[in-house]
Motif scaffolding. Structure first.
Motif, PDB file in Angstrom:
ATOM      1  N   SER A 126       0.708  -1.209   0.058  1.00  0.00           N
ATOM      2  CA  SER A 126      -0.168  -0.100   0.125  1.00  0.00           C
ATOM      3  C   SER A 126       0.989   1.184   0.095  1.00  0.00           C
ATOM      4  O   SER A 126       0.339   2.269  -0.300  1.00  0.00           O
ATOM      5  CB  SER A 126      -1.033   0.088   1.291  1.00  0.00           C
ATOM      6  OG  SER A 126      -1.994  -1.039   1.023  1.00  0.00           O
ATOM      7  N   THR A 127       2.018   1.122   0.476  1.00  0.00           N
ATOM      8  CA  THR A 127       2.805   2.351   0.065  1.00  0.00           C
ATOM      9  C   THR A 127       3.095   2.837  -1.115  1.00  0.00           C
ATOM     10  O   THR A 127       3.382   3.946  -1.358  1.00  0.00           O
ATOM     11  CB  THR A 127       4.431   2.101   1.185  1.00  0.00           C
ATOM     12  OG1 THR A 127       4.957   0.881   0.216  1.00  0.00           O
ATOM     13  CG2 THR A 127       4.131   1.680   2.457  1.00  0.00           C
ATOM     14  N   PHE A 128       3.293   1.818  -2.036  1.00  0.00           N
ATOM     15  CA  PHE A 128       3.402   2.094  -3.657  1.00  0.00           C
ATOM     16  C   PHE A 128       2.112   3.065  -3.979  1.00  0.00           C
ATOM     17  O   PHE A 128       2.107   3.896  -4.729  1.00  0.00           O
ATOM     18  CB  PHE A 128       3.441   0.833  -4.135  1.00  0.00           C
ATOM     19  CG  PHE A 128       4.612   0.015  -4.275  1.00  0.00           C
ATOM     20  CD1 PHE A 128       5.186   0.307  -5.145  1.00  0.00           C
ATOM     21  CD2 PHE A 128       4.891  -0.564  -3.150  1.00  0.00           C
ATOM     22  CE1 PHE A 128       6.701  -0.473  -5.443  1.00  0.00           C
ATOM     23  CE2 PHE A 128       6.221  -1.345  -3.124  1.00  0.00           C
ATOM     24  CZ  PHE A 128       7.190  -1.196  -4.425  1.00  0.00           C
ATOM     25  N   LEU A 129       0.772   2.596  -3.255  1.00  0.00           N
ATOM     26  CA  LEU A 129      -0.339   3.537  -3.579  1.00  0.00           C
ATOM     27  C   LEU A 129       0.074   4.938  -3.085  1.00  0.00           C
ATOM     28  O   LEU A 129      -0.310   5.930  -3.952  1.00  0.00           O
ATOM     29  CB  LEU A 129      -1.458   3.071  -2.874  1.00  0.00           C
ATOM     30  CG  LEU A 129      -2.820   3.784  -3.213  1.00  0.00           C
ATOM     31  CD1 LEU A 129      -3.353   3.362  -4.769  1.00  0.00           C
ATOM     32  CD2 LEU A 129      -3.951   2.991  -2.262  1.00  0.00           C
ATOM     33  N   LEU A 130       0.559   5.156  -2.214  1.00  0.00           N
ATOM     34  CA  LEU A 130       0.711   6.503  -1.708  1.00  0.00           C
ATOM     35  C   LEU A 130       1.838   7.240  -2.709  1.00  0.00           C
ATOM     36  O   LEU A 130       1.706   8.169  -2.938  1.00  0.00           O
ATOM     37  CB  LEU A 130       1.291   6.410  -0.263  1.00  0.00           C
ATOM     38  CG  LEU A 130       0.477   6.113   0.893  1.00  0.00           C
ATOM     39  CD1 LEU A 130       1.091   6.191   2.474  1.00  0.00           C
ATOM     40  CD2 LEU A 130      -1.002   6.679   0.970  1.00  0.00           C
ATOM     41  N   ALA A 131       2.957   6.461  -2.980  1.00  0.00           N
ATOM     42  CA  ALA A 131       4.106   6.906  -3.917  1.00  0.00           C
ATOM     43  C   ALA A 131       3.404   7.270  -5.262  1.00  0.00           C
ATOM     44  O   ALA A 131       3.809   8.300  -5.708  1.00  0.00           O
ATOM     45  CB  ALA A 131       5.256   6.073  -3.760  1.00  0.00           C
ATOM     46  N   GLU A 132       2.567   6.493  -5.727  1.00  0.00           N
ATOM     47  CA  GLU A 132       2.117   6.416  -6.997  1.00  0.00           C
ATOM     48  C   GLU A 132       1.039   7.832  -6.960  1.00  0.00           C
ATOM     49  O   GLU A 132       1.074   8.579  -8.110  1.00  0.00           O
ATOM     50  CB  GLU A 132       1.117   5.248  -7.472  1.00  0.00           C
ATOM     51  CG  GLU A 132       0.920   5.352  -8.845  1.00  0.00           C
ATOM     52  CD  GLU A 132       1.844   4.962  -9.768  1.00  0.00           C
ATOM     53  OE1 GLU A 132       1.610   5.059 -10.905  1.00  0.00           O
ATOM     54  OE2 GLU A 132       2.955   4.504  -9.282  1.00  0.00           O
ATOM     55  N   ALA A 133       0.665   8.242  -5.934  1.00  0.00           N
ATOM     56  CA  ALA A 133      -0.174   9.450  -5.888  1.00  0.00           C
ATOM     57  C   ALA A 133       0.656  10.740  -5.608  1.00  0.00           C
ATOM     58  O   ALA A 133       0.029  11.655  -5.620  1.00  0.00           O
ATOM     59  CB  ALA A 133      -1.392   9.187  -4.851  1.00  0.00           C
TER      60      ALA A 133
END
Length: 275
Positions: A126-133
């Motif tokens: 889910s940290t990728f989701l924050l980074a992607e945003a």
């Protein structure tokens, strides 16, 4: 084929009825890791139960489910949004999931919530989701150790601290692999309800305080993602019974010590001495 019915809603009636409580939304994205979501709710429920002995329960918790269809939920008025692990077992599946309608909608919701003043907490993929945003640019963060090379490759603007289980760079906190959700939730309780209650929750749930992912890292797995680092790893194992220095390890794969250190950090997230 399994058919899901998805919805995204915040129980605003609960939020309005408990104005003094910390308002938390748990954003559960289609296919999220069940254990990660359960840990989130269990730690918060334990904090409310233990905390209620001496005072009012500190948290109001609402579940927001985000699937393949539906409208984006307005999370304004939320103090903290927690995103359990995405539940993706491989880098390829993670790339596909980040492109899914559910993740794109969740990313928009997180950007809106953060812009409205909400803090964010996420662990594992889910940290990728924050980074992607774009929410982690210029910040310190961590992620699960085995996805660290992929994270560094795609998000160079984030200072990735792979060895730590939790990086609490508030108003955003991130955690490592899926079971790091426990550690992340204790950090949330400590920030919003005090370290005393966090320690009480840890005792009640028999949780140990863990600070580093290093003891859990499979260095051979990480090294295998770069041919030269994999060769260096084999050289070290073949020569482990004698003394040698970093210069000699680097020379075994025709690299300068400086280049070897930089490439090793990018691949494995550790220094040559840790390696």
């Amino acid at each position: 084929m399994r058919v899901w019915v998805f919805f995204a809603s915040v129980n605003n009636d609960i939020f309005q009825a408990n104005l003094d409580m910390i308002k938390i939304a748990v954003l559960e994205i289609e296919g999220c890791m069940a254990s990660s979501a359960a840990i989130t709710h269990d730690v918060l429920a334990t904090a409310n139960r233990v905390g209620a002995v001496k005072r009012a329960p500190p948290f109001t918790v609402a579940t927001v489910r985000c699937g393949a269809s539906g409208n984006r939920t307005d999370l304004s008025g939320t103090d903290l949004v927690i995103v359990p692990g995405l539940g993706t077992p491989s880098p390829g599946e993670l790339r596909d999931k980040l492109k899914s309608p559910a993740c794109r909608r969740a990313g928009e919701m997180l950007v809106q919530a953060f812009g409205s003043g909400a803090a964010l907490a996420a662990s594992c993929a889910s940290t990728f989701l924050l980074a992607e945003a774009g929410l982690l640019n210029g910040r310190r963060a961590t992620t699960t150790w085995w996805l660290a090379p992929l994270f560094r490759q795609h998000y160079p603007g984030v200072e990735l601290v792979t060895d730590q289980i939790v990086v609490a760079d508030w108003p955003i906190a991130t955690g490592g692999a899926s079971m790091a959700q426990m550690d992340l939730m204790l950090a949330v309780v400590a920030r919003y309800a005090g370290r005393g209650l966090a320690k009480a929750c840890a005792s009640y749930l028999l949780l140990d305080e863990r600070r580093s992912q290093v003891p859990f890292m499979a260095i051979g797995y990480l090294a295998g993602q770069d041919a030269k680092i994999a060769r260096a790893e084999r050289w070290v194992r073949d020569n482990i019974e004698r003394d040698f220095g970093v210069d000699e390890v680097a020379g075994s794969v025709a690299m300068t010590p400086r280049t070897f250190a930089r490439r090793l950090t990018a691949t494995c997230g550790v220094s040559p001495i840790q390696f």
